[in-house]
Write an enzyme that holds these catalytic residues in place. Structure first.
Site, mmCIF file in Angstrom:
data_model
loop_
_atom_site.group_PDB
_atom_site.id
_atom_site.type_symbol
_atom_site.label_atom_id
_atom_site.label_comp_id
_atom_site.label_asym_id
_atom_site.label_seq_id
_atom_site.Cartn_x
_atom_site.Cartn_y
_atom_site.Cartn_z
ATOM 1 N N ASP A 1 0.844 -1.194 0.000
ATOM 2 C CA ASP A 1 0.000 0.000 0.000
ATOM 3 C C ASP A 1 0.881 1.246 0.000
ATOM 4 O OD1 ASP A 1 -2.996 1.023 0.834
ATOM 5 O OD2 ASP A 1 -1.417 2.252 1.744
ATOM 6 N N TYR B 1 2.497 10.034 -0.196
ATOM 7 C CA TYR B 1 3.648 9.518 0.545
ATOM 8 C C TYR B 1 4.974 9.836 -0.147
ATOM 9 C CZ TYR B 1 0.041 6.511 2.681
ATOM 10 O OH TYR B 1 -1.091 6.014 3.292
ATOM 11 N N LYS C 1 -2.974 5.812 -3.961
ATOM 12 C CA LYS C 1 -4.080 6.715 -3.613
ATOM 13 C C LYS C 1 -3.829 8.074 -4.252
ATOM 14 C CE LYS C 1 -3.886 4.633 0.984
ATOM 15 N NZ LYS C 1 -2.420 4.342 0.963
ATOM 16 N N HIS D 1 -7.915 9.421 -1.780
ATOM 17 C CA HIS D 1 -7.262 9.363 -0.471
ATOM 18 C C HIS D 1 -8.126 9.923 0.658
ATOM 19 C CE1 HIS D 1 -2.929 9.221 1.313
ATOM 20 N NE2 HIS D 1 -3.818 8.814 2.179
#
Length: 273
Positions: A43, A48, A73, A104
């Site tokens: 994931d 990120y 996401k 997200h």
């Protein structure tokens, strides 16, 4: 590894490896370690900044791409931004497709963003669409407008915030409930729980393993993060013991409907159910 069949027929592992807050220059090594520990669901997210490291680890594993289930996401609002963002994520990761891409959080134009994801499914860039941090009214709105049904809602879920009502809603609508931060990022308020300690001693497991096993038996899939090799191994070693009905009831009673991540009230899921 146990799996769940999503509502579009895709098969997804019930335990995955979360990469939130793993620095971009550490991601390849961390995901490589996770792969060799047995994780096949990885994931990541545009937010990120580590999609590239995930892709590098998969390619260098020597395993076929089809062995993996990769989730990313998008936080982008609107059709055009989301469409461009999907291409940027694919380019950054070096992957031909994502198995699953989530919105997200409930961005202002999430229906337009969802439309971009639907077109990406048609184009083969992603195989399934999901949501993250959506309450049931927001999921309802997506379901009412979707051409491609979402398969999952990923929300903060752990011993102290079990999202029981939202879980019932998701099950009733054939969506998988997936827990982010299933261990509260190791929060002492969870890991020092005496009920977990007692069950861990009984089963000769760690409190974290009991907490994750509980969620799995409640029908919630999990994506814990770990960097230490011991915890990496423990977080996936969840299938050689089973909690009893009474033990699960005791753990349900620990629910405080308490967010440990300080999300704004508008994103707190169960309070809006």
């Amino acid at each position: 590894m146990e799996t769940v069949t999503l509502n579009n027929g895709l098969i997804m592992p019930v335990v995955g490896y979360g990469t939130y807050q793993i620095e971009s220059d550490q991601t390849q090594a961390a995901v490589t370690a996770a792969i060799w520990a047995g994780y096949r669901l990885i994931d990541t997210a545009q937010y990120y900044g580590n999609e590239a490291g995930v892709g590098q680890a998969l390619r260098q594993s020597g395993l076929p791409r089809t062995d993996f289930f990769v989730t990313s996401k998008t936080p982008l609002s609107g059709y055009a931004e989301t469409k461009a963002g999907i291409d940027e994520s694919l380019q950054a990761s070096g992957l031909d497709y994502f198995d699953l891409m989530l919105i997200h959080w409930p961005i202002p134009n999430y229906l337009e963003s969802y439309g971009a994801l639907e077109d990406a499914v048609k184009e083969g860039k992603i195989k399934a669409i999901g949501l993250s941090n959506f309450n049931h009214q927001q999921v309802d709105k997506v379901l009412a407008n979707a051409r491609v049904k979402p398969v999952i809602d990923q929300v903060e879920t752990h011993l102290l915030w079990q999202q029981a009502k939202l879980h019932e809603y998701l099950v009733a609508n054939d969506l998988v409930h997936q827990a982010w931060s299933p261990l509260g990022q190791g929060a002492e308020t969870i890991m020092d729980n005496p009920v977990l300690d007692e069950l861990a001693a009984h089963y000769q497991k760690s409190p974290a393993q009991v907490a994750l096993r509980f969620l799995l038996q409640e029908g919630v899939t999990v994506i814990p993060k770990a960097l230490h090799p011991q915890y990496l191994a423990e977080n996936i070693a969840l299938f050689d013991f089973e909690l009893t009905t009474a033990e699960r009831a005791t753990l349900r009673a620990q629910d405080q409907r308490q967010s440990l991540e300080n999300w704004p009230s508008g994103m707190q899921i169960e309070t809006q159910y």
